[in-house]
Design a protein around this motif. Structure first.
Motif, mmCIF file in Angstrom:
data_model
loop_
_atom_site.group_PDB
_atom_site.id
_atom_site.type_symbol
_atom_site.label_atom_id
_atom_site.label_comp_id
_atom_site.label_asym_id
_atom_site.label_seq_id
_atom_site.Cartn_x
_atom_site.Cartn_y
_atom_site.Cartn_z
ATOM 1 N N GLN A 36 7.961 -29.731 29.782
ATOM 2 C CA GLN A 36 7.721 -28.568 30.631
ATOM 3 C C GLN A 36 9.058 -27.909 30.994
ATOM 4 N N VAL A 37 9.067 -26.585 31.023
ATOM 5 C CA VAL A 37 10.266 -25.871 31.445
ATOM 6 C C VAL A 37 10.060 -25.334 32.865
ATOM 7 N N TRP A 38 11.065 -25.532 33.698
ATOM 8 C CA TRP A 38 11.019 -25.068 35.093
ATOM 9 C C TRP A 38 12.212 -24.165 35.359
ATOM 10 N N ARG A 39 12.008 -23.178 36.187
ATOM 11 C CA ARG A 39 13.061 -22.182 36.430
ATOM 12 C C ARG A 39 14.115 -22.647 37.437
ATOM 13 N N LEU A 190 0.861 -29.664 37.705
ATOM 14 C CA LEU A 190 0.620 -28.657 36.678
ATOM 15 C C LEU A 190 -0.665 -27.915 37.030
ATOM 16 N N PRO A 191 -0.905 -26.776 36.402
ATOM 17 C CA PRO A 191 -2.075 -25.976 36.813
ATOM 18 C C PRO A 191 -3.404 -26.729 36.720
ATOM 19 N N ASN A 257 8.844 -23.880 39.813
ATOM 20 C CA ASN A 257 8.817 -22.426 39.697
ATOM 21 C C ASN A 257 8.373 -21.894 41.053
ATOM 22 N N ALA A 263 9.290 -14.980 36.889
ATOM 23 C CA ALA A 263 9.479 -15.164 35.448
ATOM 24 C C ALA A 263 10.319 -14.023 34.887
ATOM 25 N N PHE A 266 13.918 -14.508 35.835
ATOM 26 C CA PHE A 266 14.395 -15.667 35.071
ATOM 27 C C PHE A 266 14.718 -15.255 33.636
HETATM 28 C C1 LIG Z 1 7.498 -22.205 34.831
HETATM 29 O O1 LIG Z 1 8.284 -21.117 34.440
HETATM 30 C C2 LIG Z 1 8.665 -21.135 33.060
HETATM 31 C C3 LIG Z 1 9.599 -19.952 32.812
HETATM 32 O O2 LIG Z 1 9.113 -18.758 33.386
HETATM 33 C C4 LIG Z 1 7.392 -21.040 32.209
HETATM 34 O O3 LIG Z 1 7.730 -21.108 30.836
HETATM 35 C C5 LIG Z 1 6.492 -22.231 32.572
HETATM 36 O O4 LIG Z 1 5.273 -22.131 31.851
HETATM 37 C C6 LIG Z 1 6.197 -22.254 34.051
HETATM 38 N N1 LIG Z 1 5.452 -23.459 34.348
HETATM 39 C C7 LIG Z 1 4.297 -23.440 34.981
HETATM 40 C C8 LIG Z 1 3.640 -24.769 35.191
HETATM 41 O O5 LIG Z 1 3.785 -22.418 35.381
#
Ligand SMILES: *[C@@H]1O[C@H](CO)[C@@H](O)[C@H](O)[C@H]1NC(C)=O
Length: 281
Positions: A36-39, A190-191, A257, A263, A266
């Motif tokens: 997973q990528v986080w900002r 996570l969602p 995030n 986003a 970012f």
């Molecule tokens: C968190 O932010 C990143 C970059 O904007 C995005 O790629 C990622 O899907 C996000 N993660 C969630 C769980 O929303």
């Protein structure tokens, strides 16, 4: 109206609302071990040379409120119960002094390394909180006779409407581990799911566990909290404690995030930095 007195052991730390974005060297975010990528990130190292309390001051709010409890023994969060302990952060639940409240602590995070150095009828929790139905919890109770093997993971509410435990929202995980040695507790929010995990050891042998809860996954933004408390509830925390109990925390790493760093912002920052690879964490 019931009258409540305060209990004597609670500390509360809340993540400061002014989040710190460590974007300078990781302009394209942080990639965790699950891909997973986080900002954004907040990394609190309580073993740093400048001391645990300096790390608390940088990013956390220490709660000092009184929470009345149906048991009649309130939780009094006390700033003095957040302390330097064994070259790390100590979160102390004080021995009950019959004043009506136990001084305690709250704090918040995703990945943390923690152990309980003295056990005395207290509750240790790390969780996200928005409301009683928007909450993810990792908890353990030092009063469980086999407390060193139990972790309670709950996406609240953990009970069905008829008050029975909801096995899909509240899971009790038992491993052969000891909270008197350090272990790493983690949850990934996570969602569609919350993934709870633990990594520790038992006499040198690695112990890991992963538990996923897909029910009651919070959808509201939340605060991260770490707390240590007791309210004398005979069915839960037990106590009140007869001796001080301290949970020791080495670090808390939070990757997330938030709406304060969208986003779009970012992506602009990442492009400006040459679309470098995210930092691996
Ligand atoms: C968190 O932010 C990143 C970059 O904007 C995005 O790629 C990622 O899907 C996000 N993660 C969630 C769980 O929303």
């Amino acid at each position: 109206m019931a009258s409540f007195g305060p209990l004597s052991a609670l500390v509360a730390l809340l993540l400061s609302s002014s989040t710190q974005v460590l974007a300078q060297s990781c302009a394209c975010g942080y990639k965790d071990s699950n891909g997973q990528v986080w900002r954004e990130a907040i990394v609190s190292d309580f073993t740093q040379a400048s001391g645990a309390l300096a790390a608390v001051d940088a990013d956390w709010i220490v709660a000092a409120d009184l929470q009345e409890q149906p048991t009649g023994i309130s939780i009094q969060y006390a700033t003095a119960n957040v302390l330097e302990h064994q070259d790390a952060l100590g979160l102390k639940a004080s021995a009950y002094d019959n004043s009506g409240s136990v001084k305690s602590v709250v704090f918040g995070e995703t990945i943390l390394r923690l152990c309980l150095t003295e056990a005395s009828n207290i509750h240790v929790g790390f969780f996200t909180y928005f409301s009683d139905t928007q909450e993810q919890d990792i908890e353990f109770l030092s009063s469980d006779s086999d407390y060193y093997q139990h972790l309670y993971y709950t996406n609240q509410p953990g009970q069905l409407p008829n008050s029975d435990p909801d096995p899909d929202a509240a899971k009790l995980v038992a491993n052969r581990r000891s909270y008197r040695t350090f272990g790493v507790h983690r949850f990934d929010w996570l969602p569609t799911k919350t993934v709870y995990s633990y990594a520790g050891s038992n006499n040198g042998a690695p112990i890991t566990s992963t538990t996923t809860i897909t029910k009651n996954v919070p959808t509201s933004s939340a605060e991260f909290v770490l707390n240590v408390w007791s309210n004398g509830d005979p069915l839960f925390s037990k106590g009140p404690p007869t001796a001080d109990a301290i949970a020791t925390v080495h670090y808390v790493h939070l990757y997330f995030n938030s709406t304060t760093f969208s986003a779009g912002s970012f992506n602009t920052a990442c492009s400006a930095a040459g679309s470098i690879a995210p930092c691996s964490v």
